[in-house]
Design a protein around this motif. Structure first.
Motif, PDB file in Angstrom:
ATOM      1  N   PRO A 292       0.813  -1.221   0.000  1.00  0.00           N
ATOM      2  CA  PRO A 292       0.000   0.000   0.000  1.00  0.00           C
ATOM      3  C   PRO A 292       0.849   1.275   0.000  1.00  0.00           C
ATOM      4  O   PRO A 292       0.525   2.237  -0.708  1.00  0.00           O
ATOM      5  CB  PRO A 292      -0.834  -0.126   1.278  1.00  0.00           C
ATOM      6  N   ALA A 293       1.917   1.300   0.769  1.00  0.00           N
ATOM      7  CA  ALA A 293       2.785   2.486   0.810  1.00  0.00           C
ATOM      8  C   ALA A 293       3.471   2.706  -0.543  1.00  0.00           C
ATOM      9  O   ALA A 293       3.568   3.847  -1.019  1.00  0.00           O
ATOM     10  CB  ALA A 293       3.821   2.341   1.915  1.00  0.00           C
ATOM     11  N   GLN A 294       3.946   1.637  -1.170  1.00  0.00           N
ATOM     12  CA  GLN A 294       4.569   1.754  -2.490  1.00  0.00           C
ATOM     13  C   GLN A 294       3.554   2.241  -3.523  1.00  0.00           C
ATOM     14  O   GLN A 294       3.872   3.080  -4.369  1.00  0.00           O
ATOM     15  CB  GLN A 294       5.128   0.399  -2.939  1.00  0.00           C
ATOM     16  N   LYS A 295       2.334   1.730  -3.450  1.00  0.00           N
ATOM     17  CA  LYS A 295       1.295   2.083  -4.420  1.00  0.00           C
ATOM     18  C   LYS A 295       0.968   3.578  -4.353  1.00  0.00           C
ATOM     19  O   LYS A 295       0.788   4.220  -5.397  1.00  0.00           O
ATOM     20  CB  LYS A 295       0.036   1.237  -4.157  1.00  0.00           C
ATOM     21  N   VAL A 296       0.912   4.137  -3.148  1.00  0.00           N
ATOM     22  CA  VAL A 296       0.629   5.572  -2.997  1.00  0.00           C
ATOM     23  C   VAL A 296       1.696   6.392  -3.725  1.00  0.00           C
ATOM     24  O   VAL A 296       1.378   7.300  -4.505  1.00  0.00           O
ATOM     25  CB  VAL A 296       0.546   5.971  -1.506  1.00  0.00           C
ATOM     26  N   ILE A 297       2.956   6.078  -3.484  1.00  0.00           N
ATOM     27  CA  ILE A 297       4.051   6.835  -4.091  1.00  0.00           C
ATOM     28  C   ILE A 297       4.112   6.575  -5.587  1.00  0.00           C
ATOM     29  O   ILE A 297       4.292   7.496  -6.385  1.00  0.00           O
ATOM     30  CB  ILE A 297       5.411   6.494  -3.431  1.00  0.00           C
ATOM     31  N   TYR A 298       3.931   5.334  -5.987  1.00  0.00           N
ATOM     32  CA  TYR A 298       3.921   4.977  -7.407  1.00  0.00           C
ATOM     33  C   TYR A 298       2.881   5.816  -8.141  1.00  0.00           C
ATOM     34  O   TYR A 298       3.161   6.416  -9.184  1.00  0.00           O
ATOM     35  CB  TYR A 298       3.632   3.476  -7.559  1.00  0.00           C
ATOM     36  N   ASP A 299       1.677   5.880  -7.600  1.00  0.00           N
ATOM     37  CA  ASP A 299       0.597   6.641  -8.227  1.00  0.00           C
ATOM     38  C   ASP A 299       0.899   8.138  -8.246  1.00  0.00           C
ATOM     39  O   ASP A 299       0.561   8.824  -9.221  1.00  0.00           O
ATOM     40  CB  ASP A 299      -0.736   6.369  -7.526  1.00  0.00           C
ATOM     41  N   GLN A 300       1.540   8.651  -7.190  1.00  0.00           N
ATOM     42  CA  GLN A 300       1.924  10.073  -7.168  1.00  0.00           C
ATOM     43  C   GLN A 300       2.911  10.378  -8.298  1.00  0.00           C
ATOM     44  O   GLN A 300       2.774  11.384  -8.987  1.00  0.00           O
ATOM     45  CB  GLN A 300       2.553  10.448  -5.827  1.00  0.00           C
ATOM     46  N   ILE A 301       3.887   9.516  -8.461  1.00  0.00           N
ATOM     47  CA  ILE A 301       4.885   9.727  -9.519  1.00  0.00           C
ATOM     48  C   ILE A 301       4.210   9.644 -10.879  1.00  0.00           C
ATOM     49  O   ILE A 301       4.407  10.500 -11.747  1.00  0.00           O
ATOM     50  CB  ILE A 301       6.032   8.703  -9.412  1.00  0.00           C
ATOM     51  N   LEU A 302       3.402   8.627 -11.067  1.00  0.00           N
ATOM     52  CA  LEU A 302       2.735   8.399 -12.353  1.00  0.00           C
ATOM     53  C   LEU A 302       1.834   9.563 -12.734  1.00  0.00           C
ATOM     54  O   LEU A 302       1.771   9.948 -13.902  1.00  0.00           O
ATOM     55  CB  LEU A 302       1.930   7.101 -12.282  1.00  0.00           C
ATOM     56  N   SER A 303       1.139  10.140 -11.759  1.00  0.00           N
ATOM     57  CA  SER A 303       0.206  11.229 -12.051  1.00  0.00           C
ATOM     58  C   SER A 303       0.871  12.603 -12.058  1.00  0.00           C
ATOM     59  O   SER A 303       0.229  13.599 -12.397  1.00  0.00           O
ATOM     60  CB  SER A 303      -0.943  11.229 -11.036  1.00  0.00           C
ATOM     61  N   GLY A 304       2.151  12.666 -11.716  1.00  0.00           N
ATOM     62  CA  GLY A 304       2.876  13.937 -11.683  1.00  0.00           C
ATOM     63  C   GLY A 304       3.451  14.304 -13.035  1.00  0.00           C
ATOM     64  O   GLY A 304       3.118  13.692 -14.061  1.00  0.00           O
ATOM     65  N   PRO A 305       4.338  15.282 -13.069  1.00  0.00           N
ATOM     66  CA  PRO A 305       4.878  15.767 -14.337  1.00  0.00           C
ATOM     67  C   PRO A 305       5.725  14.744 -15.091  1.00  0.00           C
ATOM     68  O   PRO A 305       5.854  14.833 -16.314  1.00  0.00           O
ATOM     69  CB  PRO A 305       5.724  16.983 -13.936  1.00  0.00           C
ATOM     70  N   ARG A 306       6.273  13.739 -14.388  1.00  0.00           N
ATOM     71  CA  ARG A 306       7.076  12.720 -15.074  1.00  0.00           C
ATOM     72  C   ARG A 306       6.193  11.811 -15.923  1.00  0.00           C
ATOM     73  O   ARG A 306       6.568  11.432 -17.024  1.00  0.00           O
ATOM     74  CB  ARG A 306       7.848  11.870 -14.065  1.00  0.00           C
ATOM     75  N   GLY A 307       5.065  11.399 -15.351  1.00  0.00           N
ATOM     76  CA  GLY A 307       4.141  10.530 -16.068  1.00  0.00           C
ATOM     77  C   GLY A 307       4.620   9.103 -16.253  1.00  0.00           C
ATOM     78  O   GLY A 307       3.980   8.319 -16.942  1.00  0.00           O
TER      79      GLY A 307
END
Length: 186
Positions: free
Chosen positions: A16-31
């Protein structure tokens, strides 16, 4: 480059902790979640802080992309971090760094700059990496070209991309698909 030292993350089995950060990165400017970001996700708390700093260093400083990317590829070349170079050299060229300057940096040669701001950023970056400090003359040149606030941000970029490069080299982060090694063994 040798095989990665870590098994790649399986997105279907993130904590769950990895998924939160993964989704933040994915939805951010890096994509995209690639390279050293995937390594950092092995430690979600580190990944959270590191990716936030990285987003600032890459997208929100006052350095124009041409100078920011120049600092990034200079750092990648100092560390011979293939993944970093393969990702950022094309971005640097697109942002306005000449291909000849990028190639000279990759080869460890002294680039010939026409723009003083580029020359100042490169000199500051190389000197800080190589000497672990900068001379008064190099510091003053950089502040004259960029100002104090932006010089502070430049140091942040250099430090962050050193962290990126250390991660790439320590964990043998593979090159992006289809990329050739910009720093083959001598």
């Amino acid at each position: 480059m040798t095989t990665s030292r870590l098994e790649d993350l399986d997105e279907a089995n993130l904590s769950p902790a990895q998924k939160v950060i993964y989704d933040q990165i994915l939805s951010g400017p890096r994509g995209i979640v690639e390279g050293p970001l995937r390594v950092w996700l092995k430690s979600p708390k580190l990944a959270d802080k590191a990716q936030a700093l990285g987003a600032f260093c890459r997208y929100d400083t006052n350095l124009p992309p041409r100078l920011s990317e120049l600092a990034i590829i200079t750092t990648g070349a100092v560390w011979r971090a293939g993944f970093e170079w393969a990702v950022h050299a094309p971005i640097a060229i697109k942002a306005g760094v000449s291909p000849q300057i990028a190639e000279a940096i990759r080869l460890g040669q002294e680039p010939q700059f026409e723009a003083e701001d580029e020359a100042a950023v490169y000199a500051f970056s190389r000197e800080l990496h190589e000497n672990r400090g900068v001379s008064d003359a190099t510091y003053q040149r950089c502040v004259a070209a960029l100002g104090e606030e932006v010089t502070v941000e430049l140091v942040g970029i250099l430090g962050y991309y050193t962290f990126i490069s250390m991660t790439i080299n320590a964990f043998h982060v593979p090159l992006p698909a289809g990329a050739s090694d910009p720093f083959p063994a001598k």
